[in-house]
Design a protein around this motif. Structure first.
Motif, PDB file in Angstrom:
ATOM      1  N   TYR A   1       0.817  -1.210   0.000  1.00  0.00           N
ATOM      2  CA  TYR A   1       0.000   0.000   0.000  1.00  0.00           C
ATOM      3  C   TYR A   1       0.856   1.267   0.000  1.00  0.00           C
ATOM      4  N   ASP A   2       1.981   1.227   0.707  1.00  0.00           N
ATOM      5  CA  ASP A   2       2.883   2.376   0.719  1.00  0.00           C
ATOM      6  C   ASP A   2       4.309   1.870   0.945  1.00  0.00           C
TER       7      ASP A   2
ATOM      8  N   HIS B   1      -2.397  -0.779   7.834  1.00  0.00           N
ATOM      9  CA  HIS B   1      -2.882   0.008   8.972  1.00  0.00           C
ATOM     10  C   HIS B   1      -2.287   1.406   8.998  1.00  0.00           C
ATOM     11  N   HIS B   2      -1.000   1.547   8.696  1.00  0.00           N
ATOM     12  CA  HIS B   2      -0.397   2.872   8.696  1.00  0.00           C
ATOM     13  C   HIS B   2      -0.818   3.685   7.470  1.00  0.00           C
ATOM     14  N   THR B   3      -1.302   3.012   6.432  1.00  0.00           N
ATOM     15  CA  THR B   3      -1.808   3.726   5.263  1.00  0.00           C
ATOM     16  C   THR B   3      -3.252   4.157   5.465  1.00  0.00           C
ATOM     17  N   PHE B   4      -4.046   3.287   6.079  1.00  0.00           N
ATOM     18  CA  PHE B   4      -5.465   3.568   6.333  1.00  0.00           C
ATOM     19  C   PHE B   4      -5.778   3.315   7.815  1.00  0.00           C
TER      20      PHE B   4
ATOM     21  N   ILE C   1      -8.506   1.562  -2.172  1.00  0.00           N
ATOM     22  CA  ILE C   1      -7.380   0.673  -1.886  1.00  0.00           C
ATOM     23  C   ILE C   1      -6.577   0.399  -3.149  1.00  0.00           C
ATOM     24  N   GLU C   2      -7.273   0.084  -4.257  1.00  0.00           N
ATOM     25  CA  GLU C   2      -6.583  -0.221  -5.515  1.00  0.00           C
ATOM     26  C   GLU C   2      -5.815   0.990  -6.039  1.00  0.00           C
TER      27      GLU C   2
ATOM     28  N   GLU D   1      -5.722 -10.426  -1.158  1.00  0.00           N
ATOM     29  CA  GLU D   1      -7.031 -10.507  -1.764  1.00  0.00           C
ATOM     30  C   GLU D   1      -7.963  -9.430  -1.190  1.00  0.00           C
ATOM     31  N   ILE D   2      -8.834  -8.932  -2.042  1.00  0.00           N
ATOM     32  CA  ILE D   2      -9.819  -7.945  -1.587  1.00  0.00           C
ATOM     33  C   ILE D   2     -10.982  -8.656  -0.927  1.00  0.00           C
TER      34      ILE D   2
END
Length: 334
Positions: free
Chosen positions: A243-244, A268-271, A311-312, A327-328
């Motif tokens: 994610y980051d 978690h740290h991204t969202f 997210i994507e 997986e989503i």
């Protein structure tokens, strides 16, 4: 990502909302500022506690009744939920809301974990997110694995931890009478839930108080602490960064299983406002399952989450392209 206006009551400054101004007053890293000022009484206390925990581990591995072992594991999970579902997702991040009975239960579970009252734990964790991996971060991972795991409890705090910690807004938590009560009576609550009851209850099926104390109280407590600390240390050192890729926290499935779903740390740290703390939903996320169950009986509500589309987009923009194992699953599962 939830609209900015939906998160005004979160009292947390998120990583992707920070600007350079947020770090202007943080003392630059230097050898002088990072000298280890050891607090020897803390070293002694933690050393004795871990030696006692090792003895409890010896008893656990064949010296106690099977029911005692099962009970110790159950208490470990219950106390863990006091950290993950309670002080972390509910009170530190306001990722969902809880009605009075659930808040009382989680405050009791949190006291059983013996990791400081909610008000202190949440202050440190909000500072951790606001100033992650800087000298204002209480468990700054850039100071090494040992420091971020346990060293931060054995050394005097960096001056910036104290300065910035005093600026963290906890007004929402002080407004909760459950947390004010826990803060006022924390020591007796902790002693009863963490040590006295876990020692007494196994005696009801014939276990000795000696064995019960070292297995269900001490060993269980030491395991719970170290598992929690792995999020500060291991999760900021290893794992995927889908994610980051520009931040230290990583995602790790094995760690997630160990810490009741908290191991998806890059997510978690991204969202940080997502109550699931993971894109994966519930399969390895016992805490999410617990919150979903509480939602079904009406005790948890207003669970915040991030849409698949957001997210994507974030993956494509800042991720490390290691998406194949992520997986989503945006549906609320039980």
């Amino acid at each position: 990502m939830a609209p900015r206006e939906e998160r005004k009551g979160s009292y947390v400054l998120f990583e992707n909302e920070q600007s350079e101004k947020d770090f202007e007053k943080v003392i630059p890293r230097s050898a002088e500022d990072r000298e280890w000022d050891i607090v020897w009484p803390n070293v002694f206390i933690f050393l004795i506690a871990h030696i006692a925990g090792l003895y409890g581990c010896y008893l656990f591995l064949g010296q106690v009744k099977l029911l005692t072992c099962i009970f110790a594991f159950v208490v470990l999970i219950i106390a863990g939920l006091g950290i993950t579902a309670g002080v972390h997702r509910l009170w530190s991040h306001r990722a969902y809301k809880a009605r009075f009975p659930l808040r009382v239960i989680l405050a009791i579970f949190n006291s059983m974990a013996f990791q400081h009252p909610v008000l202190r734990w949440a202050r440190d964790h909000r500072a951790h997110h606001k100033y992650s991996d800087t000298d204002a971060d209480p468990y700054n991972a850039t100071r090494g694995f040992f420091f971020s795991h346990i060293g931060w409890l054995l050394l005097r705090k960096h001056p910036e931890v104290k300065t910035k910690g005093q600026q963290i807004d906890l007004s929402d938590l002080y407004a909760d009478p459950v947390l004010r009560y826990q803060e006022k009576y924390y020591m007796p609550l902790m002693l009863v839930t963490c040590f006295i009851l876990p020692t007494y209850i196994p005696t009801l099926w014939g276990e000795t108080a000696w064995n019960a104390f070292f297995v269900c109280a001490v060993f269980r407590f030491i395991v719970g602490m170290n598992v929690t600390w792995l999020i500060n240390s291991a999760a900021h050192k290893w794992g995927y960064r889908p994610y980051d890729k520009n931040i230290n926290p990583g995602d790790d499935k094995i760690l997630a299983l160990m810490v009741l779903g908290e191991g998806y740390h890059n997510y978690h740290h991204t969202f940080p406002w997502d109550y699931r703390t993971a894109e994966l939903g519930a399969p390895l996320n016992l805490t999410t399952r617990f919150i979903n169950l509480m939602a079904k009986i009406g005790w948890a509500y207003d669970m915040k989450s991030v849409s698949k589309e957001v997210i994507e987009k974030r993956k494509m923009r800042t991720g490390d392209n290691n998406h194949e194992e992520h997986e989503i699953n945006n549906s609320v599962e039980t």
